[in-house]
Design an enzyme around this catalytic site. Structure first.
Site, PDB file in Angstrom:
ATOM      1  N   CYS A  59       0.783  -1.234   0.000  1.00 27.23           N
ATOM      2  CA  CYS A  59       0.000   0.000   0.000  1.00 27.23           C
ATOM      3  C   CYS A  59       0.822   1.296   0.000  1.00 27.23           C
ATOM      4  O   CYS A  59       0.461   2.222  -0.725  1.00 27.23           O
ATOM      5  CB  CYS A  59      -1.070   0.009   1.082  1.00 27.23           C
ATOM      6  SG  CYS A  59      -0.893  -1.202   2.371  1.00 27.23           S
ATOM      7  N   ARG A  80       7.232 -10.945   5.450  1.00 25.76           N
ATOM      8  CA  ARG A  80       6.967 -10.644   6.845  1.00 25.76           C
ATOM      9  C   ARG A  80       7.637 -11.707   7.689  1.00 25.76           C
ATOM     10  O   ARG A  80       7.575 -12.890   7.354  1.00 25.76           O
ATOM     11  CB  ARG A  80       5.448 -10.649   7.114  1.00 25.76           C
ATOM     12  CG  ARG A  80       4.747  -9.627   6.241  1.00 25.76           C
ATOM     13  CD  ARG A  80       3.240  -9.702   6.353  1.00 25.76           C
ATOM     14  NE  ARG A  80       2.655  -8.797   5.378  1.00 25.76           N
ATOM     15  CZ  ARG A  80       1.351  -8.685   5.155  1.00 25.76           C
ATOM     16  NH1 ARG A  80       0.504  -9.423   5.866  1.00 25.76           N
ATOM     17  NH2 ARG A  80       0.898  -7.847   4.264  1.00 25.76           N
ATOM     18  N   GLN A  87       0.463 -11.256  -2.896  1.00 27.19           N
ATOM     19  CA  GLN A  87      -0.925 -10.833  -2.738  1.00 27.19           C
ATOM     20  C   GLN A  87      -1.507 -10.415  -4.083  1.00 27.19           C
ATOM     21  O   GLN A  87      -0.805  -9.843  -4.904  1.00 27.19           O
ATOM     22  CB  GLN A  87      -0.992  -9.608  -1.816  1.00 27.19           C
ATOM     23  CG  GLN A  87      -0.549  -9.869  -0.413  1.00 27.19           C
ATOM     24  CD  GLN A  87      -0.592  -8.587   0.405  1.00 27.19           C
ATOM     25  OE1 GLN A  87      -0.013  -7.580   0.014  1.00 27.19           O
ATOM     26  NE2 GLN A  87      -1.275  -8.617   1.519  1.00 27.19           N
ATOM     27  N   ASP A 116      -3.108  -7.892  -4.738  1.00 31.56           N
ATOM     28  CA  ASP A 116      -3.415  -6.663  -4.034  1.00 31.56           C
ATOM     29  C   ASP A 116      -3.937  -5.596  -4.981  1.00 31.56           C
ATOM     30  O   ASP A 116      -3.551  -5.560  -6.146  1.00 31.56           O
ATOM     31  CB  ASP A 116      -2.118  -6.161  -3.383  1.00 31.56           C
ATOM     32  CG  ASP A 116      -2.371  -5.398  -2.116  1.00 31.56           C
ATOM     33  OD1 ASP A 116      -3.547  -5.234  -1.748  1.00 31.56           O
ATOM     34  OD2 ASP A 116      -1.393  -4.961  -1.490  1.00 31.56           O
ATOM     35  N   HIS A 164      -5.435  -1.270  -4.604  1.00 29.78           N
ATOM     36  CA  HIS A 164      -5.891  -0.163  -3.770  1.00 29.78           C
ATOM     37  C   HIS A 164      -6.739   0.758  -4.616  1.00 29.78           C
ATOM     38  O   HIS A 164      -6.323   1.191  -5.682  1.00 29.78           O
ATOM     39  CB  HIS A 164      -4.693   0.550  -3.154  1.00 29.78           C
ATOM     40  CG  HIS A 164      -3.921  -0.350  -2.252  1.00 29.78           C
ATOM     41  ND1 HIS A 164      -2.813  -1.037  -2.673  1.00 29.78           N
ATOM     42  CD2 HIS A 164      -4.166  -0.749  -0.981  1.00 29.78           C
ATOM     43  CE1 HIS A 164      -2.385  -1.813  -1.685  1.00 29.78           C
ATOM     44  NE2 HIS A 164      -3.182  -1.662  -0.653  1.00 29.78           N
ATOM     45  N   LYS A 218     -14.431  -3.043   7.686  1.00 29.51           N
ATOM     46  CA  LYS A 218     -14.053  -4.018   6.664  1.00 29.51           C
ATOM     47  C   LYS A 218     -15.101  -5.104   6.483  1.00 29.51           C
ATOM     48  O   LYS A 218     -16.009  -5.263   7.297  1.00 29.51           O
ATOM     49  CB  LYS A 218     -12.700  -4.631   6.983  1.00 29.51           C
ATOM     50  CG  LYS A 218     -12.629  -5.291   8.345  1.00 29.51           C
ATOM     51  CD  LYS A 218     -11.219  -5.825   8.596  1.00 29.51           C
ATOM     52  CE  LYS A 218     -11.148  -6.540   9.947  1.00 29.51           C
ATOM     53  NZ  LYS A 218      -9.858  -7.140  10.213  1.00 29.51           N
ATOM     54  N   HIS A 228      -8.555  -1.165   0.479  1.00 25.62           N
ATOM     55  CA  HIS A 228      -7.635  -2.282   0.229  1.00 25.62           C
ATOM     56  C   HIS A 228      -8.504  -3.488  -0.072  1.00 25.62           C
ATOM     57  O   HIS A 228      -9.499  -3.695   0.593  1.00 25.62           O
ATOM     58  CB  HIS A 228      -6.834  -2.675   1.475  1.00 25.62           C
ATOM     59  CG  HIS A 228      -6.090  -1.578   2.133  1.00 25.62           C
ATOM     60  ND1 HIS A 228      -4.717  -1.553   2.166  1.00 25.62           N
ATOM     61  CD2 HIS A 228      -6.500  -0.491   2.819  1.00 25.62           C
ATOM     62  CE1 HIS A 228      -4.326  -0.494   2.850  1.00 25.62           C
ATOM     63  NE2 HIS A 228      -5.379   0.166   3.260  1.00 25.62           N
TER      64      HIS A 228
END
Length: 649
Positions: free
Chosen positions: A338, A367, A385, A387, A389, A473, A519
């Site tokens: 992000c 991570r 991911q 991912d 945004h 969320k 997200h």
RNA sequence: GCCUUUGUAGCUCAGAGGUAGAGCACUUCCUUGGUAAGGAAGAGGUCGCGGGUUCAAUUCCCGCCAAAGGCUCCA
């Protein structure tokens, strides 16, 4: 004096004062009474043999009800404790609740170490005690007495629990020689517990606190019939067979290497093919939904994460930063995409006309998970991911949510994940101090999520206080083929990052406004998602996803050449096929292909070579007979269309 | 990270204080076969890594690494 009892079907029956739920059951039928485990009285689950409080509603609970199961398992936990105390005198007891599948009891055995070799003895003792048909006796005790009892037993855990309870609300339950501090409810007696098994042993911190003593946790499960226990054990076996770590090895999908490091999966060609297919699937769907692809590097300056706030919050649990020859310069492996995407948004002035801006990236992030946390593909240290945004105006949140929900449902349909519900996580109803962003925006977003979910006809439930500090969320909970629950697909509203990165767009009023960020990751991570897909499908991937859709099996080496011609033909119509050219008999080739779970086997021998056909065999189905390559192409196309039906829009 | 368990051939696993075995997979040869394992021969292991005890350790002890089942946390 009589009391009136209302049953779930609305009928009202009259009983003597002091009657119990069991009396109610007996008055209906003896068979029912035998099956009653506990009862819901005025909405509260209570012991079946506890006197009813007066006029009330009563719902008798049996093994068919979740609450009935919970009662059974809770009592089983006490039975386990009784057995443990009998076998290992002096054991101290923590807590022993029922859980989703069974129960556990946290115990302190002092220096004694318990292993799976001890399970049998515990189970035998439990069976022996259960057969005694010991009654569960409830007794309300004054706090002082409760303290005295456990002081005598020198059980500091129970004493600590009592310490947190109010005098007058404390109850004990006794069965046989075992008395426990417990709120209940419990079975009338131990006899319904017919079949039980101690499943595993594990360490568990007292009250879940890492700084406190680690107790021994014994997991178990019990059933009213031996047959049900056997079936459950079969289910556990099936789960073991489907374990993605085992199938990953068997199907040559991925591997780990000690030299590379724990939690860092290495994708083998077939596994990488699965990933590629998922990525292409999502890319196509996203393109249709107005996303644009971006790409960002794997490292960034530490300052980026200080700005985003991630360093402060998670820096300790991340990989150590990377220093360079340049004094004071530090980079970090990216733990999320992000911040990078925020900087892409900020790379030039944005107009309200540019919104929503949907930036997508299959970004690999790193991570540092604690070593004990790592687990196959579901918990790794490096993962990719899907991912994206979405930067949008506050009034666009709902529309974007609807579109993202569509995307998530598309994924579920394509993989046959048809049993799901969505959790809507909102702010705490009372305490709003821990959330950032204006009340007005929160309300807008929360309403948007609820409305979007309703519009898509999602089965939802709301959890207050489960929102992230930066926004509400929506999380999807999916049940797989074995009924296990997974959290997949998450959509989060974020007011925090646009603030921290001072993102702005120019509105129609020519003033500067802050965008809202969403997200979202329908797969979550490719690694975890594939783990779920592998276990859900038991490695029998849907045709569109299968690394190899067909394998061509020549009857003998004489037909290898024909096999190659067919292979070329299939390649031209985008069917993924390989050829088994080994010098083996056809039975052997079929067996190996069946074991590899290849969807279609195409057999070519003298007959087929002469007629220009292929004999098609479907995995798990057997021989479908001969057809022309073109007919086979249509069959494949039909199958793919069917499995993606509704998924194509 | 912590607790419990485990680590022997590519895979699944047996074994024992005196430096290792099976099945499958692999290689070669024979066989050219019709819907779930054709036959023979061969190759393959510092018994996870490092220390210690012992005449002798892969086996017993300690440490580390990795894996499994949990606990805790999760962007």
């Amino acid at each position: 004096m009589k009391i009136n009892v209302t049953l779930p079907d609305g009928t009202i029956r009259e009983y003597e004062q002091g009657a119990t739920a069991m009396d109610v059951a007996l008055s209906i039928s003896e068979g029912l009474a035998r099956n009653v485990l506990s009862a819901k009285v005025n909405g509260e689950v209570r012991d079946a043999n506890r006197p009813l409080p007066g006029d009330c509603t009563v719902q008798l609970l049996t093994w068919k009800d979740d609450e009935g199961k919970a009662t059974m398992w809770h009592s089983s936990a006490h039975l386990l404790a009784e057995a443990v105390e009998a076998l290992y005198p002096g054991t101290k007891f923590g807590i022993g609740p029922p859980i989703e599948n069974g129960f556990y009891y946290d115990i302190d055995l002092g220096d004694k170490v318990i292993g799976d070799g001890d399970f049998k003895a515990i189970e035998d003792k439990m069976k022996e005690l259960a057969a005694k048909k010991e009654t569960f006796v409830r007794r309300e005790v004054p706090k002082a007495e409760a303290i005295a009892y456990f002081k005598e037993k020198d059980d500091e855990y129970k004493l600590e629990l009592i310490d947190g309870l109010e005098d007058g609300t404390i109850s004990f339950y006794t069965q046989g020689n075992f008395t426990d501090l417990c709120r209940g409810p419990h079975l009338p007696d131990t006899s319904p517990i017919k079949a039980m098994k101690v499943l595993s042993v594990a360490g568990a911190y007292w009250r879940g606190d890492e700084t406190r003593k680690q107790l021994t946790r014994l997991y178990g499960i019990s059933f009213p019939k031996q047959k049900e226990l056997d079936e459950y054990l079969v289910l556990l076996e099936e789960a073991k067979k489907r374990d993605h770590r085992k199938l990953g090895k068997e199907l040559d999908l991925f591997t780990f290497s000690e030299k590379v490091g724990a939690g860092l999966p290495l994708w083998l060609p077939k596994g990488a093919a699965l990933r590629e297919r998922l990525i292409n699937f999502m890319k196509t769907a996203q393109e249709k939904s107005g996303y644009v692809q971006v790409a960002t590097p794997h490292i960034a300056l530490k300052q980026l994460y200080i700005t985003s706030g991630h360093y402060e919050k998670y820096g300790q649990d991340s990989f150590r930063s990377i220093s360079t020859p340049h004094e004071g310069e530090e980079f970090m492996l990216k733990p999320m995409n992000c911040p990078h995407h925020c900087e892409i948004f900020a790379s030039r002035p944005r107009s309200y006309k540019d919104l929503p801006l949907r930036l997508a990236e299959f970004g690999t992030v790193y991570r540092y998970e604690q070593s004990g946390e790592l687990h196959g593909l579901t918990r790794v240290r490096g993962f990719t991911q899907d991912d994206a945004h979405l930067f949008c105006r506050p009034d666009q949140v709902k529309e974007e949510f609807v579109k993202v929900i569509d995307l998530v449902l598309l994924v579920f349909r394509a993989l046959g994940l048809n049993d799901y519900e969505a959790q809507i996580s909102l702010r705490d109803k009372v305490d709003r101090s821990k959330y950032i962003g204006s009340d007005e925006n929160w309300e807008k977003a929360e309403t948007a999520i609820i409305e979007a979910a309703a519009e898509k006809g999602l089965k939802t439930f709301i959890e207050y206080g489960e929102a992230a500090f930066y926004g509400p969320k929506l999380d999807f909970m999916v049940k797989d083929a074995l009924g296990r629950r997974w959290q997949l697909g998450t959509i989060q509203v974020d007011y925090n990052l646009p603030e921290r990165f001072e993102l702005e767009y120019v509105g129609s009023d020519n003033a500067r406004h802050r965008p809202v960020m969403i997200h979202r990751a329908p797969f979550g991570s490719l690694e975890r998602f594939l783990a779920v897909v592998i276990e859900h499908t038991a490695g029998r991937f849907p045709l569109w996803l299968a690394p190899e859709q067909a394998i061509i099996l020549p009857i003998s080496e004489k037909f290898n050449e024909t096999a190659h011609r067919v292979g070329e033909l299939l390649k031209e119509c985008d069917i993924r096929a390989v050829i088994d050219e080994r010098n083996e008999k056809i039975g052997r080739k079929i067996r190996d292909a069946e074991m590899a779970k290849t969807p279609f086997m195409l057999i070519i021998g003298e007959k087929e070579a002469g007629a220009g056909t292929i004999s098609v065999r479907e995995h798990g189905q057997g021989d479908l007979g001969p057809m022309s390559p073109d007919q086979f192409r249509m069959l494949v196309e039909e199958r793919i269309k069917a499995s993606l039906s509704g998924a194509v829009h």
